[in-house]
Design a protein around this motif. Structure first.
Motif: not given
Length: 164
Positions: A111-112, A117, A121
């Motif tokens: 995730k961010s 990432h 992604t």
């Protein structure tokens, strides 16, 4: 990107009969890895447009329920760049079939702000219906688990919509 194997009839890496792609390259190096040769980024054959055509043709049967992406490690940065548009093509051509992906990283890693990432992604995760995340941990190996190898690994539905 390279890949080690394409399985046109896989029943171990998700529900039903699936087409599976085992990509090459992994920096995690889990102890007891079931596919250690695939840790090498140069292992196997080059992933080309002909490879994509082979996989799409294998999926074009009513008995195929989906596609499974394994490794090696699909979420290594260079593999993400090579796979994201291919996953989109699978979704466009076979919207009724699901995509499962296996990663030794965790969803927060993807995730961010996470360590794996990249610019693609989020798109990649949006095409994946089920993510099996977490490294294989030999001390937590459990052969009775469905679709995973160790107890720490999670099966996450709609990972693109899941919270960290």
């Amino acid at each position: 990107m390279h890949y080690g194997t394409i399985k046109p009839y896989d029943i171990a890496d998700g529900p039903g009969v699936r087409v599976a792609l085992y990509v090459s390259g992994c920096r995690i190096h889990c102890e007891g890895c079931h596919n250690p040769e695939s840790q090498n980024f140069g292992f196997g054959k080059e992933f080309t447009s002909e490879t994509e055509t082979e996989i799409l043709s294998a999926m074009d049967h009513p008995y195929i329920t989906g596609f499974s992406l394994l490794g090696g490690e699909p979420f290594e940065e260079e593999n993400q760049a090579a796979l994201v548009d291919f996953l989109r093509r699978i979704k466009e051509r076979f919207p009724e079939k699901d995509i499962w992906a296996y990663t030794g990283y965790t969803l927060p890693d993807l995730k961010s702000g996470g360590r794996k990432h990249t610019a693609v992604t989020d798109r990649m995760l949006s095409y994946i219906d089920v993510l099996v995340d977490g490294p294989f941990i030999l001390d937590q190996k459990n052969i009775s688990l469905a679709f995973r190898g160790s107890e720490n690994q999670r099966i996450i539905h709609e990972p693109g919509n899941a919270e960290k």
